[in-house]
Scaffold this active site. Structure first.
Site, PDB file in Angstrom:
ATOM      1  N   GLY A 198       0.790  -1.121   0.013  1.00  0.00           N
ATOM      2  CA  GLY A 198       0.043  -0.006   0.244  1.00  0.00           C
ATOM      3  C   GLY A 198       0.800   1.212  -0.007  1.00  0.00           C
ATOM      4  N   ASN A 199       0.149   2.376   0.066  1.00  0.00           N
ATOM      5  CA  ASN A 199       1.049   3.620   0.242  1.00  0.00           C
ATOM      6  C   ASN A 199       0.231   4.632   1.191  1.00  0.00           C
ATOM      7  OD1 ASN A 199      -0.956   5.543  -1.090  1.00  0.00           O
ATOM      8  ND2 ASN A 199      -0.447   4.156  -2.910  1.00  0.00           N
ATOM      9  N   ARG A 200       0.803   5.667   1.567  1.00  0.00           N
ATOM     10  CA  ARG A 200       0.553   6.543   2.552  1.00  0.00           C
ATOM     11  C   ARG A 200      -0.676   7.290   2.506  1.00  0.00           C
ATOM     12  NH1 ARG A 200       3.922   6.198   6.956  1.00  0.00           N
ATOM     13  NH2 ARG A 200       6.006   5.430   6.588  1.00  0.00           N
TER      14      ARG A 200
END
Ligand code: CTP
Ligand code: CA
Length: 218
Positions: free
Chosen positions: A33-35
């Site tokens: 995932g990412n932020r």
């Protein structure tokens, strides 16, 4: 008076907005995932809806108040691509605020990978580029999340992805970018114009973008 002051300048327009970071599965319990929090995309959807647009939100996150919008929930870049392809049919604008993963595991394991598999090699492949793959006769707005050379990199994406407007977002500026409620952006237009906005709430950034969108669409 409040009602009279309210802008309805997107009435009759259909706007597709993407929000959130995609999740690319490693196995049934893990993902890359990412932020991204999805707050900027949700603010855009809320602003467009409040100004009378028919909004289709393609999102990886739940939106607090999505009444009156069509929400299509997705997880992966591939699912987002398919959802956007469908949603843009007959739409007037596409705003890609989502943080689409650039890499995904070549294969997702069918069962949970056990810890004794360490050291584990994950082979990653490129995801499809949604803005490059989805074509059509609508206004195209992109975001550029950068940690260096903000304006140069954003300008390349503006041309390369055939956008009308790119929102250049310095994700390292204080109070800006992933997870924050405020954002610091510069708007770069196809014709070379630029507008540097101060740090402001994401909803206010969204309203600014809608001001320009309304002008382009009317
Ligand atoms: N985007 C997209 N599909 C992808 C990746 C990005 O449609 N697979 C969109 C984003 O939603 C954003 C714009 O393209 O509106 C720019 O995204 P960004 O991550 O800044 O640029 P990339 O083209 O992915 O290049 P890089 O991450 O290497 O800077
Ligand atoms: Ca990227």
């Amino acid at each position: 008076a409040a009602v009279l002051n309210r802008k309805n300048d997107l009435a009759g327009k259909t706007i597709v907005v993407t929000a959130g970071g995609t999740r690319e599965p490693i196995d049934p319990v893990r993902y890359i995932g990412n932020r991204s929090s999805g707050k900027m995309g949700c603010a855009l959807a809320a602003a467009a809806s409040a100004r009378g647009a028919s909004v289709k939100l393609v999102s990886t996150v739940d939106m607090p108040d999505s009444s009156g919008m069509t929400v299509i929930r997705v997880e992966t870049a591939a699912q987002m691509l398919e959802a956007v392809r469908g949603a843009v049919k007959g739409a007037d604008a596409l705003i890609m605020a989502a943080a689409v993963a650039d890499f995904r595991p070549l294969t997702a394991a069918g069962g949970k990978i056990k810890k004794n598999a360490a050291p584990l090699d994950l082979k990653l492949e490129a995801t499809p580029d949604i803005l490059s793959e989805v074509k059509g006769d609508f206004i195209r707005v992109g975001f550029a999340a950068e940690t260096a050379d903000l304006i140069d990199n954003a300008k390349k994406k503006l041309g390369g992805k055939n956008l009308d407007l790119i929102v250049a977002n310095d994700v390292t500026a204080p109070g800006s970018g992933f997870g924050a409620d405020t954002n610091k952006v510069t708007l770069l237009f196809k014709d070379g114009r630029a507008e540097d906005l101060p740090l402001m709430p994401k909803r206010a950034v969204a309203e600014k973008i809608m001001d320009y969108l309304a002008t382009m669409l009317n």
